[in-house]
Motif scaffolding. Sequence first.
Motif, PDB file in Angstrom:
ATOM      1  N   GLU A 313       0.821  -1.209   0.000  1.00 31.40           N
ATOM      2  CA  GLU A 313       0.000   0.000   0.000  1.00 31.40           C
ATOM      3  C   GLU A 313       0.862   1.270   0.000  1.00 31.40           C
ATOM      4  O   GLU A 313       1.881   1.342   0.693  1.00 31.40           O
ATOM      5  CB  GLU A 313      -0.925   0.023   1.222  1.00 31.40           C
ATOM      6  CG  GLU A 313      -1.958  -1.097   1.213  1.00 31.40           C
ATOM      7  CD  GLU A 313      -2.864  -1.024  -0.009  1.00 31.40           C
ATOM      8  OE1 GLU A 313      -3.157   0.107  -0.460  1.00 31.40           O
ATOM      9  OE2 GLU A 313      -3.265  -2.086  -0.503  1.00 31.40           O
ATOM     10  N   PRO A 314       0.454   2.274  -0.762  1.00 32.33           N
ATOM     11  CA  PRO A 314       1.214   3.541  -0.793  1.00 32.33           C
ATOM     12  C   PRO A 314       0.862   4.436   0.386  1.00 32.33           C
ATOM     13  O   PRO A 314      -0.108   4.198   1.108  1.00 32.33           O
ATOM     14  CB  PRO A 314       0.765   4.165  -2.115  1.00 32.33           C
ATOM     15  CG  PRO A 314      -0.633   3.667  -2.296  1.00 32.33           C
ATOM     16  CD  PRO A 314      -0.652   2.272  -1.721  1.00 32.33           C
ATOM     17  N   ARG A 315       1.614   5.497   0.566  1.00 37.71           N
ATOM     18  CA  ARG A 315       1.354   6.511   1.591  1.00 37.71           C
ATOM     19  C   ARG A 315       0.931   7.819   0.929  1.00 37.71           C
ATOM     20  O   ARG A 315       1.033   7.968  -0.283  1.00 37.71           O
ATOM     21  CB  ARG A 315       2.598   6.748   2.448  1.00 37.71           C
ATOM     22  CG  ARG A 315       3.063   5.538   3.241  1.00 37.71           C
ATOM     23  CD  ARG A 315       4.264   5.911   4.101  1.00 37.71           C
ATOM     24  NE  ARG A 315       5.365   6.401   3.287  1.00 37.71           N
ATOM     25  CZ  ARG A 315       6.293   7.259   3.724  1.00 37.71           C
ATOM     26  NH1 ARG A 315       6.229   7.733   4.953  1.00 37.71           N
ATOM     27  NH2 ARG A 315       7.274   7.641   2.934  1.00 37.71           N
ATOM     28  N   THR A 316       0.465   8.751   1.751  1.00 43.95           N
ATOM     29  CA  THR A 316       0.115  10.092   1.271  1.00 43.95           C
ATOM     30  C   THR A 316       1.118  11.097   1.839  1.00 43.95           C
ATOM     31  O   THR A 316       1.343  11.144   3.050  1.00 43.95           O
ATOM     32  CB  THR A 316      -1.306  10.496   1.697  1.00 43.95           C
ATOM     33  OG1 THR A 316      -2.243   9.554   1.140  1.00 43.95           O
ATOM     34  CG2 THR A 316      -1.641  11.882   1.190  1.00 43.95           C
ATOM     35  N   ILE A 317       1.719  11.849   0.969  1.00 45.47           N
ATOM     36  CA  ILE A 317       2.738  12.823   1.357  1.00 45.47           C
ATOM     37  C   ILE A 317       2.216  14.228   1.058  1.00 45.47           C
ATOM     38  O   ILE A 317       1.755  14.492  -0.064  1.00 45.47           O
ATOM     39  CB  ILE A 317       4.065  12.572   0.605  1.00 45.47           C
ATOM     40  CG1 ILE A 317       4.596  11.173   0.934  1.00 45.47           C
ATOM     41  CG2 ILE A 317       5.094  13.635   0.940  1.00 45.47           C
ATOM     42  CD1 ILE A 317       5.830  10.801   0.156  1.00 45.47           C
ATOM     43  N   TYR A 318       2.296  15.133   2.069  1.00 41.63           N
ATOM     44  CA  TYR A 318       1.865  16.525   1.901  1.00 41.63           C
ATOM     45  C   TYR A 318       3.077  17.427   1.730  1.00 41.63           C
ATOM     46  O   TYR A 318       4.050  17.325   2.470  1.00 41.63           O
ATOM     47  CB  TYR A 318       1.034  16.993   3.116  1.00 41.63           C
ATOM     48  CG  TYR A 318      -0.313  16.332   3.219  1.00 41.63           C
ATOM     49  CD1 TYR A 318      -0.474  15.154   3.933  1.00 41.63           C
ATOM     50  CD2 TYR A 318      -1.426  16.897   2.598  1.00 41.63           C
ATOM     51  CE1 TYR A 318      -1.720  14.535   4.031  1.00 41.63           C
ATOM     52  CE2 TYR A 318      -2.671  16.289   2.692  1.00 41.63           C
ATOM     53  CZ  TYR A 318      -2.808  15.115   3.400  1.00 41.63           C
ATOM     54  OH  TYR A 318      -4.024  14.509   3.494  1.00 41.63           O
ATOM     55  N   ARG A 319       2.971  18.298   0.766  1.00 40.05           N
ATOM     56  CA  ARG A 319       3.988  19.323   0.555  1.00 40.05           C
ATOM     57  C   ARG A 319       3.352  20.689   0.800  1.00 40.05           C
ATOM     58  O   ARG A 319       2.370  21.056   0.141  1.00 40.05           O
ATOM     59  CB  ARG A 319       4.536  19.274  -0.878  1.00 40.05           C
ATOM     60  CG  ARG A 319       5.315  18.007  -1.213  1.00 40.05           C
ATOM     61  CD  ARG A 319       5.734  18.033  -2.665  1.00 40.05           C
ATOM     62  NE  ARG A 319       6.450  16.825  -3.046  1.00 40.05           N
ATOM     63  CZ  ARG A 319       6.764  16.499  -4.304  1.00 40.05           C
ATOM     64  NH1 ARG A 319       6.399  17.324  -5.298  1.00 40.05           N
ATOM     65  NH2 ARG A 319       7.403  15.385  -4.566  1.00 40.05           N
ATOM     66  N   TYR A 320       3.899  21.433   1.739  1.00 38.53           N
ATOM     67  CA  TYR A 320       3.352  22.749   2.074  1.00 38.53           C
ATOM     68  C   TYR A 320       4.034  23.792   1.200  1.00 38.53           C
ATOM     69  O   TYR A 320       5.248  23.979   1.254  1.00 38.53           O
ATOM     70  CB  TYR A 320       3.542  23.052   3.557  1.00 38.53           C
ATOM     71  CG  TYR A 320       2.701  22.148   4.432  1.00 38.53           C
ATOM     72  CD1 TYR A 320       3.219  20.955   4.928  1.00 38.53           C
ATOM     73  CD2 TYR A 320       1.388  22.478   4.719  1.00 38.53           C
ATOM     74  CE1 TYR A 320       2.437  20.111   5.706  1.00 38.53           C
ATOM     75  CE2 TYR A 320       0.601  21.634   5.500  1.00 38.53           C
ATOM     76  CZ  TYR A 320       1.126  20.445   5.983  1.00 38.53           C
ATOM     77  OH  TYR A 320       0.353  19.615   6.744  1.00 38.53           O
ATOM     78  N   MET A 321       3.215  24.464   0.382  1.00 38.38           N
ATOM     79  CA  MET A 321       3.706  25.409  -0.611  1.00 38.38           C
ATOM     80  C   MET A 321       3.321  26.833  -0.222  1.00 38.38           C
ATOM     81  O   MET A 321       2.146  27.125   0.062  1.00 38.38           O
ATOM     82  CB  MET A 321       3.125  25.072  -1.993  1.00 38.38           C
ATOM     83  CG  MET A 321       3.238  23.594  -2.379  1.00 38.38           C
ATOM     84  SD  MET A 321       4.943  23.045  -2.519  1.00 38.38           S
ATOM     85  CE  MET A 321       5.453  23.986  -3.960  1.00 38.38           C
ATOM     86  N   SER A 322       4.287  27.727  -0.217  1.00 42.83           N
ATOM     87  CA  SER A 322       4.026  29.121   0.153  1.00 42.83           C
ATOM     88  C   SER A 322       3.349  29.895  -0.965  1.00 42.83           C
ATOM     89  O   SER A 322       2.780  30.966  -0.727  1.00 42.83           O
ATOM     90  CB  SER A 322       5.347  29.811   0.534  1.00 42.83           C
ATOM     91  OG  SER A 322       6.259  29.785  -0.565  1.00 42.83           O
ATOM     92  N   ASN A 323       3.403  29.377  -2.180  1.00 43.51           N
ATOM     93  CA  ASN A 323       2.819  30.109  -3.306  1.00 43.51           C
ATOM     94  C   ASN A 323       1.355  29.768  -3.533  1.00 43.51           C
ATOM     95  O   ASN A 323       0.741  30.276  -4.469  1.00 43.51           O
ATOM     96  CB  ASN A 323       3.606  29.821  -4.586  1.00 43.51           C
ATOM     97  CG  ASN A 323       3.644  28.351  -4.926  1.00 43.51           C
ATOM     98  OD1 ASN A 323       3.344  27.514  -4.084  1.00 43.51           O
ATOM     99  ND2 ASN A 323       4.002  28.034  -6.152  1.00 43.51           N
ATOM    100  N   LEU A 324       0.782  28.885  -2.705  1.00 41.14           N
ATOM    101  CA  LEU A 324      -0.632  28.562  -2.815  1.00 41.14           C
ATOM    102  C   LEU A 324      -1.431  29.416  -1.833  1.00 41.14           C
ATOM    103  O   LEU A 324      -0.988  29.696  -0.717  1.00 41.14           O
ATOM    104  CB  LEU A 324      -0.872  27.086  -2.529  1.00 41.14           C
ATOM    105  CG  LEU A 324      -0.302  26.086  -3.531  1.00 41.14           C
ATOM    106  CD1 LEU A 324      -0.599  24.658  -3.079  1.00 41.14           C
ATOM    107  CD2 LEU A 324      -0.879  26.331  -4.918  1.00 41.14           C
ATOM    108  N   ALA A 325      -2.632  29.804  -2.277  1.00 39.31           N
ATOM    109  CA  ALA A 325      -3.504  30.600  -1.416  1.00 39.31           C
ATOM    110  C   ALA A 325      -4.018  29.757  -0.265  1.00 39.31           C
ATOM    111  O   ALA A 325      -4.066  28.523  -0.344  1.00 39.31           O
ATOM    112  CB  ALA A 325      -4.673  31.151  -2.235  1.00 39.31           C
TER     113      ALA A 325
END
Length: 466
Positions: A313-325
């Motif tokens: 099973e895969p995992r979910t990875i979050y990337r926090y981006m400063s250029n997104l509202a």
Amino acid sequence: MKVTPIYKIITGLFLLSIILASASYVNLHVFAASSGSTIGSVAVEDLSDGEVKKQLNRAINKWKNSELSVLVGGEKVLLEAEDFQFNSDESISTYKNRTAKPWYAFWRKTPIVHEPLQVSATVSLVEKISEHTKQNSDEIASQVLEAASYLRKFPLKIKDADFSIEDGERISFQAVPVKDADLSNIVALAKQLDGYIFEPNKPFSFNSFIEQEEINNDRSLSLMASALYSNVLQSSFEITERHQAEEIPTYVKPGYEAIVSPFLDKDLKFISKGTVPAKIAATVSGNELKVSLYSLSGSPEVLVYEKDRRAIEPRTIYRYMSNLAEGDSKTVEKAKPGLQVYIYRTITDENGKTENQLMSQNYYHPINQVIETSAKQTAPIDNSSEPTTDGYVENQQGTDQGLGEPQQEESTSQQPMPSKDKNSKDDSELNSSKEPQATTSKNGGSVPKGSHYNKTGDIVTPNDSK
């Protein structure tokens, strides 16, 4: 006295020289051979016809008295002198015809000739080869007779004979879809591979085999190598090098692929351990590559199967981006499960003996889901407690806690208490001036004037302070 004209004298001398030269040539041709010539590897220089025949018979008898055996794919076949029939007279006659020249070309040199002996095989020779090798006995017998015609030393190692598809049985098959971008490369590789014979106990390297083809596309090479590996996996061949794909393949079943790259030194290598040769048939029809493996009778039975198959099973990875509202997010890579699978095979020989083999342990890593989300997030709100009208919060544990009230350290209880005098106020007055005023009770009823909350959150009334 009659004088003979000079031209007649010259003509007569010329004719006389021709006759003498021809006689000399005939005498030389009948009783001697040209320098360096051989019959069946026996030198016949300066020998008369009778002497040549004696030398040949002596050499043939010596050869027949030696050990006569043939090695075919590791199988040794013993032969006997009676399996061969030599004809010395016919051999000499053929030699003389090849070295003969017209009487008028006396100035030409006698050519050097290496004539083979005239020899034929008996029925017993063909039967022995057919019984022990299970191969094309006529082709092998032809190679044996060629060696005998030059009296070569035995044991003789025979090259594996070619055989037609009709002579063998198909032991494996693999069809592989081909994309248009790879089609021309696959067609060229199929033409090179089609009809190739794998000789017993002879190592095979895919990279060495295709090095003459100017194909530098690893994807096309791996596609052909996978089709070949899928066939070899279903045979008794010993596989000495094979590389799996990083992701689950779609063109063949997982565990049946073979990744090759001459630049990265990734190869597909195997060796036939059987006693009979195997032959590859490779064709391209439309956008489909078809590869089959054929073998003569005598090949063991092979069963290929898989075990320990499970999804990763895969995992979910979050990337926090400063250029997104704030509040925005998007999926940049979708999740894809991985796979683990072990490939086994069971080989059963003609005597019923079985052998189980672990061929490969394949692990294809999952592709994790990647989500990009805004780094601009509102401070989280603690919904586990609710504020009251007087500025206090009641938590789920049932205790009240003042909002904004400074935290008191436990060490303050150890400080010396101030001494009382007549001008000092009691605790109720002191608390009433410092503690927040209470207007209602916890159940919503009224409280006496001057009531307040103490540090533990309890309501203290003026009567309690007395």
